[in-house]
Design an enzyme around this catalytic site. Structure first.
Site, short mmCIF file in Angstrom:
data_model
loop_
_atom_site.label_atom_id
_atom_site.label_comp_id
_atom_site.label_asym_id
_atom_site.label_seq_id
_atom_site.Cartn_x
_atom_site.Cartn_y
_atom_site.Cartn_z
N CYS A 85 -11.48 7.16 2.40
CA CYS A 85 -11.25 7.16 3.85
C CYS A 85 -10.39 8.33 4.32
CB CYS A 85 -10.58 5.86 4.27
SG CYS A 85 -11.58 4.40 3.97
N HIS A 101 -15.03 4.62 12.52
CA HIS A 101 -14.45 5.11 11.27
C HIS A 101 -15.55 5.62 10.34
CE1 HIS A 101 -12.08 5.60 7.77
NE2 HIS A 101 -11.98 4.34 7.36
N CYS A 121 -5.00 4.78 5.62
CA CYS A 121 -5.07 4.03 4.38
C CYS A 121 -6.36 4.39 3.64
CB CYS A 121 -5.00 2.53 4.64
SG CYS A 121 -6.40 1.83 5.54
#
Length: 391
Positions: A89, A348, A378
């Site tokens: 991510c 995202h 995160c």
């Protein structure tokens, strides 16, 4: 040591899975933001020392170094190199970290960083059989869009739980209620919708040709706590869960780019400078809270405390994750976090999110004329990454 300046940052609007951007290859999405960035800066692309782009999947059309292919598709000279990085991510933010290190060490003067992800176009994959055309047995087909696949059985089971299950654990461990999560998600949607309506995102987004996507596709202006309360918990087998599709980030497509350079390397006014970086690891199933210490480290290296911070861009993978991180920074005013919405509404697309949050933080510092910002994210498998910006 040379200081890294952020000269510009752009992104596409983020599309929903199967939505407006699903027909566009990830290497083409990358090329779009690469080309737009150099055109906006009036930069000769031949002056770019390297292109570093994040991409979390790399299993389909983004295989074989999408950073290099994106640069070629953008029309850059073949002398401009490209490297693709993967920190899941945080891949886009990791690209900025690596680009800034190259500049600060003197290895480069101009680096184009960023990231891309098309979760819509992520392929299915099948492991190779032990021999061609086995007579018996079945093969598992894995969806590479999100989640673990082919995990090593030697790893403890608690480390290979889904990200949603980890978000449930975070809600439980930090005492975060379903109502708090849903309220935080509604805040994200409303702030993002208001920011788009006010033109806040106009300076940092570029349209994708022929798709008619004028803003982030996942924003729901009319969502409410009452609406979200009707959604089913997805990750708790006993039915007592609190994490739903409404308080989790969606599956998305998009690309972002951040133009980095030494002082005077680009003939443009910088948005901000990078003054601190921090990465932190935790047990894999505790990944939602890893940004807490990553940001603390970055601030310490920048010579700041939370009292000095004006803007925080925290990637909202889950509402529980975001609320836990905010609780882990007790000296931070929560009102400074994601003032124009976050990933719960905006989306995202894994490899692109890091470029989005640092780009938006840099543009916000320019609007204010001064300040300190933190971009934090995160990372699955138990990591957090953060960067401090100043203007």
């Amino acid at each position: 040591m040379t200081v890294t300046h952020i000269y510009d940052a752009v992104r596409t609007p983020f599309g929903r899975a199967g939505g407006a951007l699903s027909g566009i290859r990830p290497d083409d999405l990358a090329a779009m933001v690469m080309r737009a960035t150099v055109e906006r800066a009036g930069l000769d692309p031949a002056l770019i020392d390297d292109v570093v782009f994040g991409d979390a999947n790399q299993a389909g059309e983004d295989n074989r170094n999408v950073a290099r292919f994106g640069a070629l598709l953008a029309g850059f000279p073949t002398s401009v190199t490209g490297a693709t990085v993967n920190r899941l991510c945080a891949s886009g933010l990791e690209a900025v970290v690596q680009g800034s290190r190259a500049i600060e060490s003197g290895d480069a003067r101009v680096v184009l960083a960023g990231g891309v992800e098309s979760m819509s176009r992520a392929p299915y994959v099948v492991e190779k059989a032990s021999k061609p055309f086995p007579a018996v047995g079945n093969q598992t087909m894995w969806n590479t869009a999100i989640g673990w696949r082919m995990t090593n059985p030697a790893l403890p089971a608690r480390w290979t739980v889904s990200n949603g299950e980890a978000a449930e654990g975070t809600a439980r461990d930090w005492g975060i209620s379903r109502e708090e999560q849903d309220a935080f998600a509604v805040r994200s949607h409303r702030l993002a919708a208001a920011a788009w309506a006010a033109g806040v995102y106009d300076d940092e987004t570029v349209p994708v040709p022929d798709v008619g996507l004028t803003r982030d596709e996942g924003i729901r202006d009319d969502t409410s706590v009452e609406t979200l309360a009707g959604l089913k918990a997805l990750f708790a087998s006993d039915g007592a869960g609190t994490v739903t599709a409404g308080n989790s980030s969606p599956i998305n497509d998009g690309a972002s780019a951040v133009l980095l350079g030494a002082e005077g390397a680009v003939d443009a006014e910088p948005l901000a400078v990078i003054t601190g970086r921090g990465v932190h690891g935790v047990d894999p199933h505790l990944f939602p809270i890893a940004p807490i210490e990553a940001a603390n480290k970055a601030l310490a290296r920048a010579g700041h405390t939370w009292a000095d911070v004006d803007v925080v861009e925290l990637n909202e993978a889950f509402a529980s994750q975001s609320l836990a991180c905010i609780a882990g920074w007790p000296d931070l005013d929560p009102g400074k976090v994601n003032i124009h919405g976050g990933a719960l509404a905006i989306g995202h697309p894994l490899g692109a999110s890091g470029g989005r949050i640092i780009g938006h933080a840099a543009h916000e510092l320019k609007r204010r004329g001064r300040g300190v910002a933190v971009a934090a994210i995160c990372i699955g498998v138990g990591q957090g990454l953060a960067i401090v910006l100043e203007r």
